[in-house]
Write a protein that holds these residues in place. Structure first.
Motif, PDB file in Angstrom:
ATOM      1  N   PRO A 109     -13.182  16.558 -23.053  1.00 42.60           N
ATOM      2  CA  PRO A 109     -13.904  16.123 -21.852  1.00 42.60           C
ATOM      3  C   PRO A 109     -13.970  14.593 -21.779  1.00 42.60           C
ATOM      4  O   PRO A 109     -14.335  13.932 -22.743  1.00 42.60           O
ATOM      5  CB  PRO A 109     -15.296  16.726 -22.042  1.00 42.60           C
ATOM      6  N   GLY A 110     -13.547  14.039 -20.655  1.00 38.73           N
ATOM      7  CA  GLY A 110     -13.569  12.596 -20.466  1.00 38.73           C
ATOM      8  C   GLY A 110     -12.385  11.866 -21.068  1.00 38.73           C
ATOM      9  O   GLY A 110     -12.275  10.651 -20.954  1.00 38.73           O
ATOM     10  N   ALA A 111     -11.481  12.591 -21.738  1.00 34.10           N
ATOM     11  CA  ALA A 111     -10.311  11.962 -22.363  1.00 34.10           C
ATOM     12  C   ALA A 111      -9.111  12.896 -22.243  1.00 34.10           C
ATOM     13  O   ALA A 111      -8.705  13.543 -23.206  1.00 34.10           O
ATOM     14  CB  ALA A 111     -10.595  11.627 -23.818  1.00 34.10           C
ATOM     15  N   ALA A 112      -8.556  12.974 -21.056  1.00 34.21           N
ATOM     16  CA  ALA A 112      -7.413  13.849 -20.822  1.00 34.21           C
ATOM     17  C   ALA A 112      -6.170  13.279 -21.478  1.00 34.21           C
ATOM     18  O   ALA A 112      -5.923  12.075 -21.439  1.00 34.21           O
ATOM     19  CB  ALA A 112      -7.176  14.006 -19.327  1.00 34.21           C
ATOM     20  N   VAL A 113      -5.391  14.156 -22.074  1.00 36.73           N
ATOM     21  CA  VAL A 113      -4.092  13.788 -22.641  1.00 36.73           C
ATOM     22  C   VAL A 113      -3.033  14.309 -21.675  1.00 36.73           C
ATOM     23  O   VAL A 113      -3.064  15.473 -21.279  1.00 36.73           O
ATOM     24  CB  VAL A 113      -3.898  14.405 -24.045  1.00 36.73           C
ATOM     25  N   LEU A 114      -2.102  13.427 -21.272  1.00 36.67           N
ATOM     26  CA  LEU A 114      -1.047  13.803 -20.340  1.00 36.67           C
ATOM     27  C   LEU A 114       0.309  13.542 -20.985  1.00 36.67           C
ATOM     28  O   LEU A 114       0.416  12.760 -21.935  1.00 36.67           O
ATOM     29  CB  LEU A 114      -1.156  12.988 -19.047  1.00 36.67           C
ATOM     30  N   ALA A 115       1.334  14.172 -20.436  1.00 40.38           N
ATOM     31  CA  ALA A 115       2.699  13.907 -20.879  1.00 40.38           C
ATOM     32  C   ALA A 115       3.017  12.435 -20.643  1.00 40.38           C
ATOM     33  O   ALA A 115       2.470  11.807 -19.732  1.00 40.38           O
ATOM     34  CB  ALA A 115       3.674  14.801 -20.119  1.00 40.38           C
ATOM     35  N   ARG A 116       3.877  11.877 -21.459  1.00 37.16           N
ATOM     36  CA  ARG A 116       4.214  10.452 -21.356  1.00 37.16           C
ATOM     37  C   ARG A 116       4.921  10.123 -20.040  1.00 37.16           C
ATOM     38  O   ARG A 116       4.709   9.067 -19.464  1.00 37.16           O
ATOM     39  CB  ARG A 116       5.083  10.041 -22.531  1.00 37.16           C
ATOM     40  N   GLU A 117       5.774  10.995 -19.578  1.00 36.97           N
ATOM     41  CA  GLU A 117       6.476  10.788 -18.314  1.00 36.97           C
ATOM     42  C   GLU A 117       6.155  11.939 -17.377  1.00 36.97           C
ATOM     43  O   GLU A 117       6.258  13.097 -17.756  1.00 36.97           O
ATOM     44  CB  GLU A 117       7.982  10.712 -18.541  1.00 36.97           C
ATOM     45  N   LEU A 118       5.748  11.596 -16.162  1.00 34.92           N
ATOM     46  CA  LEU A 118       5.392  12.596 -15.161  1.00 34.92           C
ATOM     47  C   LEU A 118       5.969  12.196 -13.809  1.00 34.92           C
ATOM     48  O   LEU A 118       6.077  10.999 -13.507  1.00 34.92           O
ATOM     49  CB  LEU A 118       3.873  12.721 -15.037  1.00 34.92           C
ATOM     50  N   PRO A 119       6.305  13.169 -12.988  1.00 33.88           N
ATOM     51  CA  PRO A 119       6.788  12.833 -11.647  1.00 33.88           C
ATOM     52  C   PRO A 119       5.639  12.404 -10.743  1.00 33.88           C
ATOM     53  O   PRO A 119       4.477  12.706 -11.013  1.00 33.88           O
ATOM     54  CB  PRO A 119       7.393  14.153 -11.162  1.00 33.88           C
ATOM     55  N   VAL A 120       5.974  11.692  -9.693  1.00 35.97           N
ATOM     56  CA  VAL A 120       5.030  11.367  -8.626  1.00 35.97           C
ATOM     57  C   VAL A 120       5.697  11.751  -7.314  1.00 35.97           C
ATOM     58  O   VAL A 120       6.917  11.860  -7.237  1.00 35.97           O
ATOM     59  CB  VAL A 120       4.617   9.875  -8.620  1.00 35.97           C
ATOM     60  N   PRO A 159       0.858  -1.190   0.000  1.00 38.65           N
ATOM     61  CA  PRO A 159       0.000   0.000   0.000  1.00 38.65           C
ATOM     62  C   PRO A 159       0.893   1.239   0.000  1.00 38.65           C
ATOM     63  O   PRO A 159       1.945   1.253   0.650  1.00 38.65           O
ATOM     64  CB  PRO A 159      -0.782  -0.119   1.307  1.00 38.65           C
ATOM     65  N   VAL A 160       0.500   2.252  -0.754  1.00 39.03           N
ATOM     66  CA  VAL A 160       1.273   3.489  -0.842  1.00 39.03           C
ATOM     67  C   VAL A 160       0.333   4.678  -0.791  1.00 39.03           C
ATOM     68  O   VAL A 160      -0.876   4.551  -0.982  1.00 39.03           O
ATOM     69  CB  VAL A 160       2.118   3.555  -2.135  1.00 39.03           C
ATOM     70  N   CYS A 161       0.889   5.836  -0.547  1.00 34.08           N
ATOM     71  CA  CYS A 161       0.163   7.097  -0.592  1.00 34.08           C
ATOM     72  C   CYS A 161       1.015   8.022  -1.464  1.00 34.08           C
ATOM     73  O   CYS A 161       1.922   8.699  -0.985  1.00 34.08           O
ATOM     74  CB  CYS A 161       0.011   7.638   0.832  1.00 34.08           C
ATOM     75  N   ILE A 162       0.748   7.976  -2.774  1.00 36.26           N
ATOM     76  CA  ILE A 162       1.547   8.688  -3.767  1.00 36.26           C
ATOM     77  C   ILE A 162       0.597   9.506  -4.638  1.00 36.26           C
ATOM     78  O   ILE A 162      -0.469   9.028  -5.016  1.00 36.26           O
ATOM     79  CB  ILE A 162       2.353   7.697  -4.640  1.00 36.26           C
ATOM     80  N   VAL A 163       0.996  10.747  -4.943  1.00 36.59           N
ATOM     81  CA  VAL A 163       0.187  11.597  -5.810  1.00 36.59           C
ATOM     82  C   VAL A 163       0.921  11.839  -7.123  1.00 36.59           C
ATOM     83  O   VAL A 163       2.139  11.760  -7.199  1.00 36.59           O
ATOM     84  CB  VAL A 163      -0.171  12.949  -5.144  1.00 36.59           C
ATOM     85  N   LEU A 164       0.144  12.151  -8.137  1.00 32.30           N
ATOM     86  CA  LEU A 164       0.690  12.490  -9.447  1.00 32.30           C
ATOM     87  C   LEU A 164       1.244  13.902  -9.389  1.00 32.30           C
ATOM     88  O   LEU A 164       0.616  14.800  -8.817  1.00 32.30           O
ATOM     89  CB  LEU A 164      -0.423  12.403 -10.491  1.00 32.30           C
ATOM     90  N   GLY A 165       2.419  14.126  -9.942  1.00 31.41           N
ATOM     91  CA  GLY A 165       3.026  15.451  -9.944  1.00 31.41           C
ATOM     92  C   GLY A 165       3.651  15.792  -8.607  1.00 31.41           C
ATOM     93  O   GLY A 165       4.135  14.922  -7.897  1.00 31.41           O
ATOM     94  N   GLU A 166       3.614  17.079  -8.289  1.00 34.30           N
ATOM     95  CA  GLU A 166       4.157  17.542  -7.008  1.00 34.30           C
ATOM     96  C   GLU A 166       3.169  17.180  -5.901  1.00 34.30           C
ATOM     97  O   GLU A 166       2.156  16.546  -6.144  1.00 34.30           O
ATOM     98  CB  GLU A 166       4.423  19.046  -7.072  1.00 34.30           C
TER      99      GLU A 166
END
Length: 97
Positions: A79-90, A59-66
């Motif tokens: 709407p309903g189909a977000a496009v995100l960068a391929r690599e993102l920090p957590v 079990p973890v408690c990790i968020v996307l980004g900062e």
């Protein structure tokens, strides 16, 4: 190419390369990332389970980004189909933002 030699993968070494994070993403009205004074549509991400390459689960408690748990959507999102960068920090957090 050996994934462990990929310099784009950074961290403190606590989760090995190939770890899968499971969680939820939210997108919709009211979820924004501030870029200067401008509100940019964003996605909120929370991960609750890490599965290591050897199959062990934690079990973890990790968020996307900062630590605010948000990242901006990439242009072209719908709407309903977000496009995100391929690599993102957590980021690990003690509690959900």
């Amino acid at each position: 190419m050996d994934p462990s030699s990929d310099v784009s993968q950074k961290g403190d070494g606590n989760l090995p390369v190939g770890t899968l994070l499971h969680g939820r993403l939210w997108s919709g009205p009211g979820i924004y990332e501030l870029e200067g004074d401008e509100k940019v549509p964003a996605v909120l991400g929370r991960y609750t389970l890490a599965v290591l390459p050897d199959g062990r689960k934690y079990p973890v408690c990790i968020v996307l980004g900062e630590t605010d748990g948000r990242v901006a959507k990439v242009e072209g999102s719908k709407p309903g189909a977000a496009v995100l960068a391929r690599e993102l920090p957590v980021s690990p957090v003690w509690r959900w933002p």
